[in-house]
Write an enzyme that holds these catalytic residues in place. Structure first.
Site, PDB file in Angstrom:
ATOM      1  N   HIS A   1      88.655  -7.425 -45.724  1.00  0.00           N
ATOM      2  CA  HIS A   1      87.409  -8.195 -45.848  1.00  0.00           C
ATOM      3  C   HIS A   1      86.305  -7.252 -46.329  1.00  0.00           C
ATOM      4  O   HIS A   1      86.194  -6.139 -45.836  1.00  0.00           O
ATOM      5  CB  HIS A   1      87.044  -8.770 -44.471  1.00  0.00           C
ATOM      6  CG  HIS A   1      85.866  -9.679 -44.483  1.00  0.00           C
ATOM      7  ND1 HIS A   1      84.563  -9.220 -44.505  1.00  0.00           N
ATOM      8  CD2 HIS A   1      85.782 -11.021 -44.490  1.00  0.00           C
ATOM      9  CE1 HIS A   1      83.733 -10.253 -44.516  1.00  0.00           C
ATOM     10  NE2 HIS A   1      84.451 -11.360 -44.505  1.00  0.00           N
TER      11      HIS A   1
ATOM     12  N   CYS B   1      85.472 -12.512 -50.039  1.00  0.00           N
ATOM     13  CA  CYS B   1      84.364 -13.171 -49.349  1.00  0.00           C
ATOM     14  C   CYS B   1      83.153 -13.200 -50.274  1.00  0.00           C
ATOM     15  O   CYS B   1      82.497 -12.177 -50.482  1.00  0.00           O
ATOM     16  CB  CYS B   1      84.040 -12.446 -48.045  1.00  0.00           C
ATOM     17  SG  CYS B   1      82.610 -13.156 -47.201  1.00  0.00           S
TER      18      CYS B   1
ATOM     19  N   HIS C   1      86.869 -16.610 -48.550  1.00  0.00           N
ATOM     20  CA  HIS C   1      85.721 -17.060 -47.761  1.00  0.00           C
ATOM     21  C   HIS C   1      84.682 -17.514 -48.765  1.00  0.00           C
ATOM     22  O   HIS C   1      84.216 -16.695 -49.570  1.00  0.00           O
ATOM     23  CB  HIS C   1      85.104 -15.897 -46.983  1.00  0.00           C
ATOM     24  CG  HIS C   1      85.878 -15.457 -45.781  1.00  0.00           C
ATOM     25  ND1 HIS C   1      85.446 -14.416 -44.990  1.00  0.00           N
ATOM     26  CD2 HIS C   1      87.014 -15.920 -45.233  1.00  0.00           C
ATOM     27  CE1 HIS C   1      86.305 -14.247 -43.993  1.00  0.00           C
ATOM     28  NE2 HIS C   1      87.265 -15.145 -44.124  1.00  0.00           N
TER      29      HIS C   1
ATOM     30  N   ASP D   1      82.752 -20.243 -45.540  1.00  0.00           N
ATOM     31  CA  ASP D   1      82.356 -19.144 -44.674  1.00  0.00           C
ATOM     32  C   ASP D   1      80.965 -19.453 -44.143  1.00  0.00           C
ATOM     33  O   ASP D   1      80.010 -19.527 -44.897  1.00  0.00           O
ATOM     34  CB  ASP D   1      82.330 -17.839 -45.465  1.00  0.00           C
ATOM     35  CG  ASP D   1      82.173 -16.648 -44.554  1.00  0.00           C
ATOM     36  OD1 ASP D   1      82.771 -16.652 -43.475  1.00  0.00           O
ATOM     37  OD2 ASP D   1      81.429 -15.722 -44.917  1.00  0.00           O
ATOM     38  N   HIS D   2      80.878 -19.641 -42.885  1.00  0.00           N
ATOM     39  CA  HIS D   2      79.622 -19.999 -42.217  1.00  0.00           C
ATOM     40  C   HIS D   2      79.150 -21.381 -42.666  1.00  0.00           C
ATOM     41  O   HIS D   2      79.717 -21.995 -43.562  1.00  0.00           O
ATOM     42  CB  HIS D   2      78.514 -18.962 -42.485  1.00  0.00           C
ATOM     43  CG  HIS D   2      78.900 -17.585 -42.068  1.00  0.00           C
ATOM     44  ND1 HIS D   2      78.106 -16.494 -42.273  1.00  0.00           N
ATOM     45  CD2 HIS D   2      80.011 -17.112 -41.446  1.00  0.00           C
ATOM     46  CE1 HIS D   2      78.700 -15.408 -41.802  1.00  0.00           C
ATOM     47  NE2 HIS D   2      79.859 -15.758 -41.300  1.00  0.00           N
TER      48      HIS D   2
ATOM     49  N   TYR E   1      79.020 -20.535 -37.273  1.00  0.00           N
ATOM     50  CA  TYR E   1      80.192 -21.399 -37.149  1.00  0.00           C
ATOM     51  C   TYR E   1      79.869 -22.749 -36.505  1.00  0.00           C
ATOM     52  O   TYR E   1      80.586 -23.239 -35.633  1.00  0.00           O
ATOM     53  CB  TYR E   1      81.317 -20.643 -36.426  1.00  0.00           C
ATOM     54  CG  TYR E   1      81.786 -19.499 -37.289  1.00  0.00           C
ATOM     55  CD1 TYR E   1      82.732 -19.710 -38.287  1.00  0.00           C
ATOM     56  CD2 TYR E   1      81.207 -18.234 -37.189  1.00  0.00           C
ATOM     57  CE1 TYR E   1      83.124 -18.689 -39.128  1.00  0.00           C
ATOM     58  CE2 TYR E   1      81.587 -17.198 -38.032  1.00  0.00           C
ATOM     59  CZ  TYR E   1      82.549 -17.436 -39.000  1.00  0.00           C
ATOM     60  OH  TYR E   1      82.929 -16.425 -39.841  1.00  0.00           O
TER      61      TYR E   1
END
Ligand code: DNO
Length: 386
Positions: free
Chosen positions: A234, A272, A299, A345-346, A364
């Site tokens: 990551h 990501c 992501h 992602d988020h 999240y």
């Protein structure tokens, strides 16, 4: 082919498995957060988690993450047993059919933000990184030796003004939001803990950190290859040095250097866009295309970059990163038909989630991520060739 996924933090996650399935996820990114960093994951614990996920009609496609112990990153400590434990975890995961494993190589801290509840003009909440506030942390809270050289004079001045305007409880909340944000765990770290962790990196620059990564990969890749596990590193979040620490997963050149350490499908990337996109010189569609064959998980998130180096997390299809262009580039370059799991992602905190004072894991939320996943699935339906 891209596989819609969501992250699930396990039984303590306030967002239930059924909700993730209703939101359109087919598979999950999950981890056994209860196991201390550095220990081997027992096969029974993996199986129990897998069965729990499958009972909800989902599949555990990606482990995010099997964390890498700080001793491996610093290259000190009981490396032989740490490598053996990591390899055992990989073997046990593979035996349970889970073959994509995310990890990161960020020294000391995981992701860093300076404001976990930044209100956008429409009233929804995001997360923000502000270099002035981060300088206040570095110079005034942590009082790191050498910090003064890492922040420009005008940033230092503004940081001092901002810090002086915070009362004690506000300072404490701010400090906790920087030093204790590890996925799925709360360690109650203190500033002294961080100082001790930082001290271990004295003399470790980019080259040495990459050499420590190479040593880790040399030790675990043969096992990963043997049992068909793909490791996916990551990127650094944010993708530039913080607290004087080296960074090796922030730019296309650095990703090239990591992939060159071992030309193996097991040595791959978790791409990501949120992390990499916080650097204006990262051309994300070009990177998604160039690394397509080695990307094992995605992501998807966008950030809004501000002129002073601040950034905040944007809605998935807004902000400075063009996710449609990234997805087009990735799909055009990807040769293999093997599915790649992606997760939004988020997500922003919005709608009813704004009325939940507790219980939202930063990044999240249920509703904001659902919106992101729905938007991305729509994009894929429209552009996806497969
Ligand atoms: C934050 C996440 C990171 C990520 C780990 C991967 O929301 O993107 O915490 O899961 O760094 O090892």
């Amino acid at each position: 082919m891209l596989e819609p996924s969501m992250r699930w933090f396990g039984p303590d996650d306030p967002v239930r498995l059924a909700f993730l399935r209703q939101g359109g996820a087919q598979t999950l990114f999950s981890s056994l957060h209860q196991i201390p960093y550095g220990e081997a994951w027992p096969r029974e614990a993996i199986r129990a988690r897998r069965e729990e996920i499958e009972a909800a009609g989902l599949r555990w496609s990606v482990v995010e993450s099997v964390p890498v112990h700080e001793d491996i990153k610093t290259g000190g400590g009981k490396l032989t047993s740490l490598f053996a434990n990591y390899a055992t975890s990989l073997r046990h995961l593979a035996a349970e059919g889970i073959r994509t494993v995310v990890y990161n190589f960020m020294p000391v801290l995981d992701w860093v933000r300076t404001d976990m509840a930044f209100t956008l003009p429409d009233g929804s909440r995001s997360m923000r990184y502000d270099p002035v506030h981060f300088a206040a942390f570095d110079l005034h809270a942590l009082q790191r030796p050498g910090a003064v050289d890492d922040h420009a004079p005008e940033v230092r001045d503004r940081a001092a003004d901002w810090w002086n305007g915070l009362d004690g409880p506000a300072r404490d909340r701010f400090i906790a939001s920087i030093i204790d944000v590890f996925p799925g765990v709360k360690w109650n770290l203190t500033l002294d803990d961080i100082r001790a962790m930082l001290a271990r990196y004295a003399g470790i620059g980019e080259e040495q950190l990459r050499a420590n990564l190479a040593r880790f990969l040399d030790a675990v890749l043969p096992v990963a290859e043997e049992c068909g596990v793909r490791l996916a590193i990551h990127p650094d979040d944010p993708p530039f040095p913080v607290l004087g620490l080296p960074r090796i997963v922030s730019t296309a050149g650095q990703l090239d250097a990591i992939l060159a350490l071992a030309d193996s499908p097991s040595n791959g990337l978790c791409f990501c866009t949120g992390s990499l996109g916080a650097r204006p010189d990262n051309d994300l569609p070009a990177m998604a295309s160039r690394f397509a064959g080695r990307i094992h998980a995605l992501h998807l998130r966008s950030t809004t970059l501000e002129p002073d180096g601040s950034f905040h997390e944007a809605s998935h299809l807004e902000g400075s990163t063009d996710l449609v262009a990234v997805l087009r580039a990735f799909l055009a370059a990807r040769q293999s038909a093997e599915p790649v799991p992606f997760r939004p992602d988020h997500g922003l905190v919005m709608l009813d989630d704004l009325e939940k004072p507790e219980g939202i894991t930063p990044g999240y939320s249920a509703i904001g991520r659902l919106k992101g996943l729905a938007e991305i699935r729509g994009v894929l339906r429209a552009i996806g060739p497969r």
